[in-house]
Design a protein around this motif. Structure first.
Motif, PDB file in Angstrom:
ATOM      1  N   PRO A   2       0.817  -1.216   0.000  1.00  0.00           N
ATOM      2  CA  PRO A   2       0.000   0.000   0.000  1.00  0.00           C
ATOM      3  C   PRO A   2       0.854   1.271   0.000  1.00  0.00           C
ATOM      4  CG  PRO A   2      -0.678  -1.496   1.759  1.00  0.00           C
ATOM      5  CD  PRO A   2       0.574  -2.050   1.172  1.00  0.00           C
ATOM      6  N   TYR A   4       1.229   5.366   0.987  1.00  0.00           N
ATOM      7  CA  TYR A   4       0.809   6.314   2.006  1.00  0.00           C
ATOM      8  C   TYR A   4       1.497   7.654   1.754  1.00  0.00           C
ATOM      9  CZ  TYR A   4      -0.653   2.100   4.477  1.00  0.00           C
ATOM     10  OH  TYR A   4      -1.249   0.916   4.807  1.00  0.00           O
ATOM     11  N   ASP A  25       1.919  -2.472   5.797  1.00  0.00           N
ATOM     12  CA  ASP A  25       0.556  -2.367   6.323  1.00  0.00           C
ATOM     13  C   ASP A  25       0.469  -1.136   7.218  1.00  0.00           C
ATOM     14  OD1 ASP A  25       1.874  -3.115   8.705  1.00  0.00           O
ATOM     15  OD2 ASP A  25       1.313  -5.207   8.448  1.00  0.00           O
ATOM     16  N   ARG A  26      -0.703  -0.922   7.807  1.00  0.00           N
ATOM     17  CA  ARG A  26      -0.906   0.254   8.663  1.00  0.00           C
ATOM     18  C   ARG A  26      -0.024   0.219   9.905  1.00  0.00           C
ATOM     19  NH1 ARG A  26      -7.144   2.198   8.721  1.00  0.00           N
ATOM     20  NH2 ARG A  26      -7.354   2.433   6.474  1.00  0.00           N
ATOM     21  N   ASP A  60      -3.904   7.701   3.269  1.00  0.00           N
ATOM     22  CA  ASP A  60      -3.850   6.555   2.360  1.00  0.00           C
ATOM     23  C   ASP A  60      -3.603   7.038   0.933  1.00  0.00           C
ATOM     24  OD1 ASP A  60      -6.310   7.441   1.346  1.00  0.00           O
ATOM     25  OD2 ASP A  60      -7.467   5.839   2.289  1.00  0.00           O
ATOM     26  N   LYS A  61      -3.634   6.137  -0.021  1.00  0.00           N
ATOM     27  CA  LYS A  61      -3.318   6.481  -1.411  1.00  0.00           C
ATOM     28  C   LYS A  61      -4.279   7.506  -1.999  1.00  0.00           C
ATOM     29  CE  LYS A  61      -5.730   2.541  -3.513  1.00  0.00           C
ATOM     30  NZ  LYS A  61      -6.867   3.273  -4.016  1.00  0.00           N
ATOM     31  N   LYS A  63      -5.437   9.919  -0.199  1.00  0.00           N
ATOM     32  CA  LYS A  63      -5.212  11.048   0.717  1.00  0.00           C
ATOM     33  C   LYS A  63      -6.337  11.213   1.743  1.00  0.00           C
ATOM     34  CE  LYS A  63      -1.674  13.205  -1.930  1.00  0.00           C
ATOM     35  NZ  LYS A  63      -1.058  14.398  -2.399  1.00  0.00           N
ATOM     36  N   ASN A  64      -6.898  10.078   2.160  1.00  0.00           N
ATOM     37  CA  ASN A  64      -7.835  10.049   3.280  1.00  0.00           C
ATOM     38  C   ASN A  64      -7.040   9.821   4.563  1.00  0.00           C
ATOM     39  OD1 ASN A  64     -10.289  10.229   1.716  1.00  0.00           O
ATOM     40  ND2 ASN A  64      -9.851   8.139   1.061  1.00  0.00           N
ATOM     41  N   ILE A  66      -5.672   8.528   7.986  1.00  0.00           N
ATOM     42  CA  ILE A  66      -5.613   7.243   8.689  1.00  0.00           C
ATOM     43  C   ILE A  66      -5.199   7.463  10.146  1.00  0.00           C
ATOM     44  CG2 ILE A  66      -4.481   4.997   8.811  1.00  0.00           C
ATOM     45  CD1 ILE A  66      -4.128   5.180   5.781  1.00  0.00           C
TER      46      ILE A  66
END
Length: 77
Positions: A2, A4, A25-26, A60-61, A63-64, A66
């Protein structure tokens, strides 16, 4: 893996990185974010004014948001 982005906000300035970062991952992204903040914290805290806030956010990808880490200088009286 993912993608970021990091965004830093302070006062009127807010900017997200143009370059995405890849993390497994996160959880891994959170670890990296806290390590970067730890390295920057001393200089940020020395320059923080009363009633000011500094933030680092992980996006995130799309741009939300996290994660967010904030440093707040508050006047209580």
């Amino acid at each position: 893996m993912p993608l970021y982005f990091f965004r830093i906000s302070t006062g009127r300035y807010s900017g997200a990185s143009d370059q995405p970062y890849e993390f497994e991952d996160r959880a891994t992204a959170w670890i990296e974010m806290t390590e970067v903040c730890a390295k920057m914290l001393g200089s940020i805290a020395r320059g923080l004014k009363p009633n000011a806030e500094w933030r680092m956010e992980l996006l995130d990808k799309d741009k939300n948001l996290i994660f967010r880490i904030s440093l707040l200088g508050e006047t209580v009286r």
